[in-house]
Design an enzyme around this catalytic site. Structure first.
Site, PDB file in Angstrom:
ATOM      1  N   GLU A 299      20.053  52.483 -29.758  1.00  0.00           N
ATOM      2  CA  GLU A 299      18.688  52.056 -29.439  1.00  0.00           C
ATOM      3  C   GLU A 299      18.437  52.043 -27.929  1.00  0.00           C
ATOM      4  O   GLU A 299      19.251  51.495 -27.172  1.00  0.00           O
ATOM      5  CB  GLU A 299      18.456  50.662 -30.021  1.00  0.00           C
ATOM      6  CG  GLU A 299      18.740  50.599 -31.523  1.00  0.00           C
ATOM      7  CD  GLU A 299      18.936  49.198 -32.043  1.00  0.00           C
ATOM      8  OE1 GLU A 299      18.267  48.269 -31.537  1.00  0.00           O
ATOM      9  OE2 GLU A 299      19.786  49.030 -32.937  1.00  0.00           O
TER      10      GLU A 299
ATOM     11  N   ARG B  43       5.856  46.840 -34.858  1.00  0.00           N
ATOM     12  CA  ARG B  43       6.217  47.728 -35.988  1.00  0.00           C
ATOM     13  C   ARG B  43       5.513  47.330 -37.281  1.00  0.00           C
ATOM     14  O   ARG B  43       5.652  48.005 -38.304  1.00  0.00           O
ATOM     15  CB  ARG B  43       7.733  47.750 -36.182  1.00  0.00           C
ATOM     16  CG  ARG B  43       8.341  46.415 -36.598  1.00  0.00           C
ATOM     17  CD  ARG B  43       9.837  46.548 -36.822  1.00  0.00           C
ATOM     18  NE  ARG B  43      10.433  45.258 -37.218  1.00  0.00           N
ATOM     19  CZ  ARG B  43      11.667  45.126 -37.683  1.00  0.00           C
ATOM     20  NH1 ARG B  43      12.455  46.192 -37.806  1.00  0.00           N
ATOM     21  NH2 ARG B  43      12.137  43.938 -38.022  1.00  0.00           N
TER      22      ARG B  43
ATOM     23  N   ASP C 147      27.494  45.449 -33.928  1.00  0.00           N
ATOM     24  CA  ASP C 147      26.161  45.078 -33.431  1.00  0.00           C
ATOM     25  C   ASP C 147      26.336  44.666 -31.978  1.00  0.00           C
ATOM     26  O   ASP C 147      26.711  43.544 -31.675  1.00  0.00           O
ATOM     27  CB  ASP C 147      25.615  43.908 -34.273  1.00  0.00           C
ATOM     28  CG  ASP C 147      24.143  43.660 -34.007  1.00  0.00           C
ATOM     29  OD1 ASP C 147      23.534  42.888 -34.772  1.00  0.00           O
ATOM     30  OD2 ASP C 147      23.608  44.248 -33.032  1.00  0.00           O
TER      31      ASP C 147
ATOM     32  N   ARG D 136      12.295  51.061 -43.053  1.00  0.00           N
ATOM     33  CA  ARG D 136      13.756  50.997 -42.791  1.00  0.00           C
ATOM     34  C   ARG D 136      14.281  52.396 -42.460  1.00  0.00           C
ATOM     35  O   ARG D 136      14.477  53.242 -43.346  1.00  0.00           O
ATOM     36  CB  ARG D 136      14.491  50.448 -44.002  1.00  0.00           C
ATOM     37  CG  ARG D 136      15.997  50.419 -43.857  1.00  0.00           C
ATOM     38  CD  ARG D 136      16.481  49.456 -42.829  1.00  0.00           C
ATOM     39  NE  ARG D 136      16.241  48.072 -43.228  1.00  0.00           N
ATOM     40  CZ  ARG D 136      16.440  47.029 -42.425  1.00  0.00           C
ATOM     41  NH1 ARG D 136      16.844  47.234 -41.195  1.00  0.00           N
ATOM     42  NH2 ARG D 136      16.207  45.800 -42.846  1.00  0.00           N
TER      43      ARG D 136
ATOM     44  N   HIS E  10      14.199  51.548 -31.753  1.00  0.00           N
ATOM     45  CA  HIS E  10      15.349  51.135 -32.571  1.00  0.00           C
ATOM     46  C   HIS E  10      15.792  52.299 -33.480  1.00  0.00           C
ATOM     47  O   HIS E  10      15.734  52.198 -34.709  1.00  0.00           O
ATOM     48  CB  HIS E  10      14.896  49.932 -33.409  1.00  0.00           C
ATOM     49  CG  HIS E  10      15.970  49.166 -34.110  1.00  0.00           C
ATOM     50  ND1 HIS E  10      16.800  49.717 -35.063  1.00  0.00           N
ATOM     51  CD2 HIS E  10      16.335  47.860 -34.037  1.00  0.00           C
ATOM     52  CE1 HIS E  10      17.618  48.797 -35.525  1.00  0.00           C
ATOM     53  NE2 HIS E  10      17.367  47.664 -34.920  1.00  0.00           N
TER      54      HIS E  10
HETATM   55  O1  TA6 Z   1      19.494  46.323 -33.453  1.00  0.00           O
HETATM   56  C1  TA6 Z   1      20.429  45.634 -34.229  1.00  0.00           C
HETATM   57  C2  TA6 Z   1      19.726  44.499 -34.950  1.00  0.00           C
HETATM   58  O2  TA6 Z   1      19.213  43.555 -34.035  1.00  0.00           O
HETATM   59  C3  TA6 Z   1      20.717  43.885 -35.935  1.00  0.00           C
HETATM   60  O3  TA6 Z   1      21.057  42.562 -35.551  1.00  0.00           O
HETATM   61  C4  TA6 Z   1      19.979  43.944 -37.271  1.00  0.00           C
HETATM   62  O4  TA6 Z   1      19.244  42.765 -37.475  1.00  0.00           O
HETATM   63  C5  TA6 Z   1      19.084  45.168 -37.035  1.00  0.00           C
HETATM   64  O5  TA6 Z   1      18.614  45.005 -35.717  1.00  0.00           O
HETATM   65  C6  TA6 Z   1      17.987  45.365 -38.060  1.00  0.00           C
HETATM   66  O6  TA6 Z   1      16.993  44.400 -37.909  1.00  0.00           O
HETATM   67  P1  TA6 Z   1      15.775  44.438 -38.968  1.00  0.00           P
HETATM   68  O7  TA6 Z   1      14.890  43.287 -38.587  1.00  0.00           O
HETATM   69  O8  TA6 Z   1      15.097  45.763 -38.816  1.00  0.00           O
HETATM   70  O9  TA6 Z   1      16.416  44.308 -40.317  1.00  0.00           O
END
Ligand code: TA6
Length: 297
Positions: free
Chosen positions: A273, A100, A214, A74, A170
């Site tokens: 991103e 990932r 988002d 994370r 991301h």
């Molecule tokens: O990039 C934004 C997103 O798609 C959000 O909708 C949120 O889900 C974030 O990614 C994090 O996703 P993750 O699967 O890493 O918790």
């Protein structure tokens, strides 16, 4: 650890590239360039840290992040591939693809003439990936560390059929206070607002964050700048080979809902991103290679 000794024998570069046991005993490469340093885990080819000399860390990494072979880290720069978000029609598939969650292999390490340091990691299709996505591919992530952090994600179609994929770097950026930050570079760009039923809207002026945000900006090819008065700094993301920019902050409730994200961490990060997703998904002919690059500073 034999694996680490072997990696340092084959790919170590004294004073520039050292493989070591990182968090959760996952293997990471510590890259030390003349103008900056970084950490890159083999798990997910995941950059978790970058710091230019004389500056604060560029990336946010949650203090609650897991470091387990079957979980995403994370923070830092998760690699989303070969789909972005949930996999359409398959709720059992991992969100943001499998890249990932898999171990990538070092292919090349090098100290470059200008004092920067390069690490190339590779991921090939396998029985494991084919069980989730039928296509054969070869992916490479090139991480170059200097005064800036440069990532290049190359995807090659090694099959005999064309395929379409999505991808994202991301990136979680560290900010002092998201409530006073603003993001320039996307004014006039259409986006899908995922906190408002994915309605299509047009960005007017700078982006400010006043709640869960988002947004998937489409046909967005320009550089973006995060102005962060709280840290009296600005972060620039230049890119090529990317037509989608995603902006995300979970805000209070979503932060509380994530077990691997501290309840009080949301003011100190924003994801900007570098991606190709949704209508900007990439179609790749057999044998062709697509390259997406982000240069962050
Ligand atoms: O990039 C934004 C997103 O798609 C959000 O909708 C949120 O889900 C974030 O990614 C994090 O996703 P993750 O699967 O890493 O918790």
């Amino acid at each position: 650890m034999a694996e680490i000794d072997d990696l340092n024998k084959r790919f170590g570069v004294p004073g520039a590239v050292v493989f070591e046991a990182g968090n959760g005993n996952l293997v990471r490469a510590a890259l030390t360039a003349s103008q900056g340093s970084a950490h890159v885990y083999l798990h997910g080819a995941h950059v978790t840290h970058f710091q230019a000399n004389g500056q604060g860390p560029l990336l946010f990494l949650s203090s609650e992040s897991l470091f387990q072979f079957d979980k995403p880290i994370r923070g830092g720069i998760p690699i989303c591939f070969p789909w972005f978000g949930p996999k359409s029609g398959d709720t059992s598939a991992p969100v943001h693809g499998f890249a990932r969650l898999l171990q990538w292999n070092p292919l090349e390490t090098k100290r470059l003439g200008d004092g920067s340091v390069k690490l190339v990691l590779g991921l090939q299709s396998s029985e494991a990936t084919r069980s989730k996505w039928v296509h054969d591919f070869s992916a490479q992530l090139n991480v170059t560390v200097g005064a800036k952090l440069e990532l290049t994600l190359r995807v090659t179609n090694t099959s005999s059929q064309a395929f379409t994929f999505e991808e994202a770097l991301h990136t979680y950026f560290s900010v002092g206070d998201i409530k006073t930050a603003r993001i320039d570079g996307l004014s006039g760009v259409r986006y899908l607002d995922k906190v408002d039923g994915a309605k299509e809207k047009t960005q007017s002026g700078a982006i400010t964050i006043e709640g869960e945000t988002d947004r998937v900006y489409m046909d967005a090819t320009s550089a973006t700048t995060i102005h962060d008065p709280s840290f009296t700094r600005k972060i620039t993301v230049e890119k090529s080979g990317s037509s989608t920019t995603v902006v995300w902050n979970p805000w209070i409730n979503k932060a509380k809902a994530m077990a691997d994200f501290g309840d009080e961490e949301w003011p100190h990060m924003v994801c900007v991103e570098t991606a190709n997703a949704a209508k900007n998904a990439v179609q790749l002919a057999p044998g062709a290679t697509h390259e997406m690059r982000a240069v962050m500073s």
